[in-house]
Design a protein around this motif. Structure first.
Motif, short mmCIF file in Angstrom:
data_model
loop_
_atom_site.label_atom_id
_atom_site.label_comp_id
_atom_site.label_asym_id
_atom_site.label_seq_id
_atom_site.Cartn_x
_atom_site.Cartn_y
_atom_site.Cartn_z
N PRO A 121 0.83 -1.20 0.00
CA PRO A 121 0.00 0.00 0.00
C PRO A 121 0.87 1.25 0.00
N ARG A 123 -8.11 1.33 -1.47
CA ARG A 123 -6.93 1.12 -2.32
C ARG A 123 -7.25 1.69 -3.70
N LEU A 158 -6.83 -3.01 4.36
CA LEU A 158 -5.90 -2.97 3.23
C LEU A 158 -6.05 -4.20 2.35
#
Ligand SMILES: CC(C)(COP(=O)(O)OP(=O)(O)OC[C@H]1O[C@@H](n2cnc3c(N)ncnc32)[C@H](O)[C@@H]1OP(=O)(O)O)[C@@H](O)C(=O)NCCC(=O)NCCS
Length: 264
Positions: A21, A197, A102
């Motif tokens: 990420p 994301r 995430l």
């Protein structure tokens, strides 16, 4: 508690993860959550965890590649569990952390992490699927443009119909990443993109009376085209619920994740 520098965390992730990420993604999917606590040293390895009711959740664990197999990962899991237990956790979980995550679970190809969690007493539970939609030739964009809806309308709609998606849909509205369809009763369906994301699509939701009737297709197609216009060659459907609406727009197998749990 926000106690981590997103840049240092992102640099560790870039060195150590197959799907790192960015600093911005770490911030919006993890660090903006006041419940999140980051333990460890971003130079070597960290764990990010949060208490969700009485469930202690590990949301990120990463050890730098040269430092692996020296017991650091095991120590980080232990430190996270100790912190979470002191905060009130009676059980633990890795994955399944909506609305801020995430990954929806542990990628099944991350066998080292699965082995570490197995050694720490975690049991594998349900799977979560991310699907992939190639964007070179998506189905035609609907003639009707996406409907304009305000953040307040989105929040009210979520509170009535889908409260657990309010955080993500409102964040999408604020970030200009929301496409909507309306009918005579108000919002018919919403599709969020780029929320947690970049390049991810989801959540996608129809009003309960319209579920299964194709109301989400137009907002989904508008979102796919927006990602394509932004230069992306593929979209990732995050944590897909029903598969058929995505298969109907060309979705292919993507990544498979698994949620793990442990009694306190
Ligand atoms: C998984 C990870 C955290 C392990 O860190 P680590 O410091 O190497 O782990 P440890 O040395 O404490 O390993 C503890 C135990 O876990 C298991 N284990 C860890 N990595 C393993 C591997 N690659 N293969 C097999 N077993 C492994 C072993 O049982 C190990 O004990 P042992 O070394 O005595 O055999 C690290 O490999 C990593 O960061 N991987 C990427 C994680 C990821 O994808 N994060 C994103 C989703 S949250």
């Amino acid at each position: 508690m926000i106690d981590a520098d997103a840049g240092a965390l992102a640099a560790l992730c870039a060195r150590a993860l197959n799907d790192p990420p960015t600093a911005d993604e770490l911030t919006r999917a993890l660090l903006v959550d006041p419940a999140v606590r980051v333990l460890g040293d971003p130079g070597v390895g960290v764990v990010a965890c949060a208490l969700d009711g009485t469930v202690g959740s590990i949301r990120l664990i990463v050890v730098d590649r040269p430092a692996r197999r020296r017991g650091i990962g095991r120590t980080l899991v232990h430190e996270a569990e100790t912190h979470l237990r002191q905060a009130g956790a009676t059980s633990f979980r890795v994955g399944g952390d909506a609305p801020r995550y995430l990954w929806p679970g542990v990628d099944v190809t991350e066998l080292g992490l699965l082995a570490l969690l197995e050694a720490a007493g975690y049991a594998r539970g349900e799977a979560a699927l991310n699907l992939e939609v190639p964007l070179h030739a998506p189905p035609p964009v609907p003639a009707e443009p996406p409907a304009e809806v305000t953040g307040d309308e989105v929040a009210a709609w979520c509170r009535t119909h889908w409260p657990h998606w309010e955080v993500e849909f409102v964040a999408a509205a604020e970030r200009g990443g929301l496409t909507a369809a309306v009918d005579e009763h108000g919002i018919a369906a919403l599709c969020a993109r780029d929320v947690l994301r970049d390049g991810w699509i989801g959540p996608v939701a129809s009003r309960p009376d319209l579920v299964g009737r194709g109301a989400g297709r137009a907002p989904l197609l508008h979102a796919l085209h927006a990602l394509r216009v932004a230069g992306r060659t593929r979209a990732e459907i995050a944590w897909a619920g029903p598969l058929r609406p995505y298969l109907a727009v060309g979705a292919r197998p993507g990544r498979t994740f698994v949620v793990l749990r442990k009694a306190g």
